[in-house]
Design an enzyme around this catalytic site. Sequence first.
Site, PDB file in Angstrom:
ATOM      1  N   HIS A 176       0.851  -1.196   0.000  1.00 44.16           N
ATOM      2  CA  HIS A 176       0.000   0.000   0.000  1.00 44.16           C
ATOM      3  C   HIS A 176       0.885   1.243   0.000  1.00 44.16           C
ATOM      4  O   HIS A 176       1.634   1.482   0.947  1.00 44.16           O
ATOM      5  CB  HIS A 176      -0.918   0.001   1.227  1.00 44.16           C
ATOM      6  CG  HIS A 176      -1.760   1.231   1.303  1.00 44.16           C
ATOM      7  ND1 HIS A 176      -2.684   1.561   0.328  1.00 44.16           N
ATOM      8  CD2 HIS A 176      -1.818   2.238   2.220  1.00 44.16           C
ATOM      9  CE1 HIS A 176      -3.271   2.700   0.647  1.00 44.16           C
ATOM     10  NE2 HIS A 176      -2.759   3.134   1.792  1.00 44.16           N
ATOM     11  N   ASP A 178       0.896   5.215  -0.143  1.00 41.15           N
ATOM     12  CA  ASP A 178       0.189   6.498  -0.075  1.00 41.15           C
ATOM     13  C   ASP A 178       0.927   7.518  -0.936  1.00 41.15           C
ATOM     14  O   ASP A 178       2.123   7.729  -0.720  1.00 41.15           O
ATOM     15  CB  ASP A 178       0.175   7.016   1.368  1.00 41.15           C
ATOM     16  CG  ASP A 178      -0.685   6.145   2.275  1.00 41.15           C
ATOM     17  OD1 ASP A 178      -1.848   5.920   1.930  1.00 41.15           O
ATOM     18  OD2 ASP A 178      -0.181   5.699   3.318  1.00 41.15           O
ATOM     19  N   ASP A 290      -7.599   1.362   2.737  1.00 40.95           N
ATOM     20  CA  ASP A 290      -7.172   2.389   3.687  1.00 40.95           C
ATOM     21  C   ASP A 290      -8.080   3.606   3.838  1.00 40.95           C
ATOM     22  O   ASP A 290      -7.882   4.378   4.763  1.00 40.95           O
ATOM     23  CB  ASP A 290      -5.744   2.849   3.347  1.00 40.95           C
ATOM     24  CG  ASP A 290      -5.020   3.437   4.554  1.00 40.95           C
ATOM     25  OD1 ASP A 290      -5.404   3.093   5.692  1.00 40.95           O
ATOM     26  OD2 ASP A 290      -4.100   4.240   4.370  1.00 40.95           O
ATOM     27  N   ASP A 427       2.015  -1.088   4.392  1.00 36.30           N
ATOM     28  CA  ASP A 427       2.458   0.147   3.755  1.00 36.30           C
ATOM     29  C   ASP A 427       3.892   0.013   3.236  1.00 36.30           C
ATOM     30  O   ASP A 427       4.792  -0.389   3.976  1.00 36.30           O
ATOM     31  CB  ASP A 427       2.416   1.306   4.760  1.00 36.30           C
ATOM     32  CG  ASP A 427       0.990   1.651   5.172  1.00 36.30           C
ATOM     33  OD1 ASP A 427       0.054   1.013   4.659  1.00 36.30           O
ATOM     34  OD2 ASP A 427       0.818   2.562   6.010  1.00 36.30           O
ATOM     35  N   HIS A 570      -6.677   9.537   0.181  1.00 38.37           N
ATOM     36  CA  HIS A 570      -7.280   9.522   1.512  1.00 38.37           C
ATOM     37  C   HIS A 570      -6.403  10.142   2.604  1.00 38.37           C
ATOM     38  O   HIS A 570      -6.863  10.311   3.727  1.00 38.37           O
ATOM     39  CB  HIS A 570      -7.682   8.088   1.901  1.00 38.37           C
ATOM     40  CG  HIS A 570      -6.540   7.118   1.836  1.00 38.37           C
ATOM     41  ND1 HIS A 570      -6.324   6.344   0.724  1.00 38.37           N
ATOM     42  CD2 HIS A 570      -5.555   6.806   2.705  1.00 38.37           C
ATOM     43  CE1 HIS A 570      -5.251   5.586   0.933  1.00 38.37           C
ATOM     44  NE2 HIS A 570      -4.779   5.845   2.129  1.00 38.37           N
TER      45      HIS A 570
END
Length: 1084
Positions: A176, A178, A290, A427, A570
């Site tokens: 994941h 971001d 998430d 992450d 997000h």
Amino acid sequence: MKLSRQFTVFGSAIFCVVIFSLYLMLDRGHLDYPKGPRREGSFPQGQLSMLQEKIDHLERLLAENNEIISNIRDSVINLSESVEDGPKSSQGNFSQGAGSPLLPSKQLSLAVDPEDCSFALQSGSRNSDVQMLDVYSLIPFDNPDGGVWKQGFDISYLFNEWDAKPLQVFVVPHSHNDPGWLKTFDDYFREMTQYIFNNMVIKLKEDSRRKFIWSEISYLSKWWDSIDKPKKDAVKSLLQNGQFEIVTGGWVMPDEAAAHYFAIIDQLIEGHQWLEKNLGVKPRSGWAIDPFGHSPTMAYLLKRAGFSHMLIQRVHYAVKKHFALHKTLEFFWRQNWDLGSGTDIFCHMMPFYSYDIPHTCGPDPKICCQFDFKRLPGGRFGCPWGVPPETIHLGNVQKRAEMLLDQYRKKSKLFRTTVVLAPLGDDFRYCERTEWDHQFKNYQLLFDYMNSHPEYNVKIQFGTLSDYFDALDKEDVTSGKNSQSMFPVLSGDFFTYADRDDHYWSGYFTSRPFYKRMDRILESHIRAAEILYYFALKQAQKYKISKFLSSSHYMALTEARRNLGLFQHHDAITGTAKDWVVVDYGTRYLVVCNPSEQERISVVSIYVSSPTAQVSSASGKPVEIQMSAVWNTANTISQTAYEISFLVQIPPLGLKVYTVLESANSDPHLADYVLYNGNVKDKGIFNMKNVKSPEEDITLENSFVKLRFGQSGLMEEMVNKEDGKHHEVKVQFSWYGTTSKKDKSGAYLFLPDGEAKPYVYTTLPFVRVQHGRFYSDVTCFFEHVTHRVRLYNIQGIDGQSVEVSNIVDIRKEHNREIAMRISSSVNSQNRFYTDLNGYQIQPRMTMSKLPLQANVYPMTTMAYIQDAKHRLTLLSAQSLGVSSLKNGQIEVIMDRRLMQDDNRGLEQGVHDNKVTANLFRILLEKRSVVNMEEEKKSVSYPSLVSHMTSSFLNHPVFTMAEKVPVPTLQLLGEFSPLLSSLPCDIHLVNLRTIQSKVDGRHSDEAALILHRKGFDCRFPSRATGLLCSTTQGKISVQKLFSMFTVASLTPSSLSLMHSPPDARNISEINLSPMEISTFRIQLR
């Protein structure tokens, strides 16, 4: 994440540069052919023929309603006398509005097809097995200790349960990423993400049984631009053989609470278009691990984009437990408003606390953590439960395999099939080659061992998300009785999210409101630039204007789309301030743009440097103006700047030109001022009266409503002019503190110290009352808020609601949150309504069994309360947290300043506050409801007036000042691309030029995205100020545009990934209520 300033600047630059050049472009199209016979896109002379064409078109459109036509004819005459009279193009057949602002014309009724009213009356998915409103009523929210699965319960099984049908396990490696959170997007890419991709290419090729999934295209595209052809070919072959899968495939994994559906669609198209051009793949499974709570809007958009399955993770722990007990963690998600099953999409809800490895193999994180081989002893981090993983070898493989299999079996007991999904990631995982080796090699040894022992009754392998869903579909088909699926149907949403205890994630609905406001403004600007760009492109092609065709505007637009896309992530969606630019001495052209698909009458305000400014229409006729003071401080006026406001009537998606110049003959209507509880010394040219304190109530009024204010300048009452009834509508401010417990409020969590405390002031605030020709307002100055209530004195939509603007500054506060509360006499009975993503309305219940913070919900564009006779709506130009904690109240949290981290990974509080402007409208409507039992339905709809007010609030008319161009250039007076306003209930979401196969270039096609809104008819239809009708969702394609012909229009999936098998050129668009549809359109 905090976005770098250049994103903001760039968004604004795109808006300015692209739109200015587009407008001049549109003019050129006219200038190249000044004489000669009439042709497509040129303008005929003669006002009579123009008026005749307008009226003829209206008579065709509204033949059944003679009264409206006569009213519009009257107002054509009124407007041409009182507002402006220049020759108008016959390209736009527009009704001429509702008369002069101070001389109300005959009331306009709204022509609504009775068929269009039936949808809201019958709507509501009565055939759902699970309705989330009911689930919240059922759950006790008592949070007992569940043992190893803290928030759940003990799970047991019998060893022979899989004798008949073996357990099938798919372990899905993922990472994941971001796009900006603790570091910036570029830093993450440079330090981590690029290595994940580089290693993926090498490590997946080593063993064809290995799999990997990826979601964020923003990172993939950045990496793709930096790699050579052999690497690109390797990626394509991994995709082809099913080892690598793109899931969702949006530019980012968007937030689902604060993001508007325009932006969610836009970043989805950006990702899918990139994939089509570069990789030729079409994602089919959604992956949202998430976002902090989940919206059915996202489910609908994925379904419309052609997805059949999706996965979600962050859902309230008590809801997860309830679903696990009833084996409803997998379901068909159906929209609340769906009367059939057309919106159903299969959804998998992950059952445990997190998406990391300790919480994905089964209920016991202490055991699952031992199978995260990045945490092997000697690494940088271990298992918080104290037992580390062991490298798998012959001596321990049996014991370790049985330990892991026990977790998979227990997990499977929460579901209805024998197929198990076990995500394997976290992450920014798989950066180092050693992690690829440790995870894949150790797991493969475990798989080989389990698969080679038939007594375990298990088939286990690495898989992609779609491998799992395919196996599940097979199981559903084989065990379905009477073609009935074994999975339940669910309707509703998953807000507000709590991950443990009373830790509700309702803080982030408001955190960093400055950026939330900026986001909405950028969306509106980019949408306007998109639409004008496509029109300009078509004109440039028609008139062979090579300078525009060879320009880099399309690349700039693409960059703006991508930056807006990053904003929807997000951890990002966080907003804007508007810089006023003073139009200085000398003549200026002012181009006014209407980004709405509706003709509109609006007040436009600009700053000028001279008190003798005059505004003229394109034909040179002076336009009436209101001149207001520009205030340097609360009680000091500027001597070098003045605000002028005037009324414009602009065609849908159109542009109109005005000139602003200095003139000795200028005769502005100067606004009058009354100042309470303070003093203004230098009054300049204005009539200002200083009053110690108000002896009687302050009032504002227009032809729709009268407002009464108390001594502090805060609104207390609204009077409906139509029936003279008085309604308590009280505005107040209040403070929330944070709890004294160990865990305190932060960027994500809202943990207040009890109910809000009133905002206290010891002396009355300075209050400034302005009365003007086009608008009047009351502004009061508190220490932390400058609060302004404005009433527009016009007959259109803008005159029916009250504009509220708050400039909030809490930069000196510590651990406080400031809220605006509206208290009314509406008997709302603990029910209130909030929108989801600007797309649909979700009914809410304020529940006493839940803590205060659990009763706060996201509001993207509106919230309302109602009783049998009235509805009170707060419309918002930014996403914020909203609640209705007491009968008749709406409360919105406007800003929060928190000094500590809330232990959710951000490692900082929220103390980078800026002076923030919030903008709202308050709309009070009469309604006619007989049966209050109907109010308990799971669905509700705004009125058409409310929809239109929201649209105008979020897409305001905007102005662009331009110096007088070279004398040889003669600007168009008006650009009217549409033949008429679209039907009242149809919104043009976007007209987005589609990319070509060549980098940085556009194709000839655009994506025309339309949304037919569901609306409630039980509101008065007279005097609405709407200049449109409804048509049962039908639009004739050839009657859409005035300056262009439609060469082709074919239906497409939402994000352009799929064309229906029978896709063909259509001559009529036909939309169902609530439907969002995309069409590939080519104009010429």
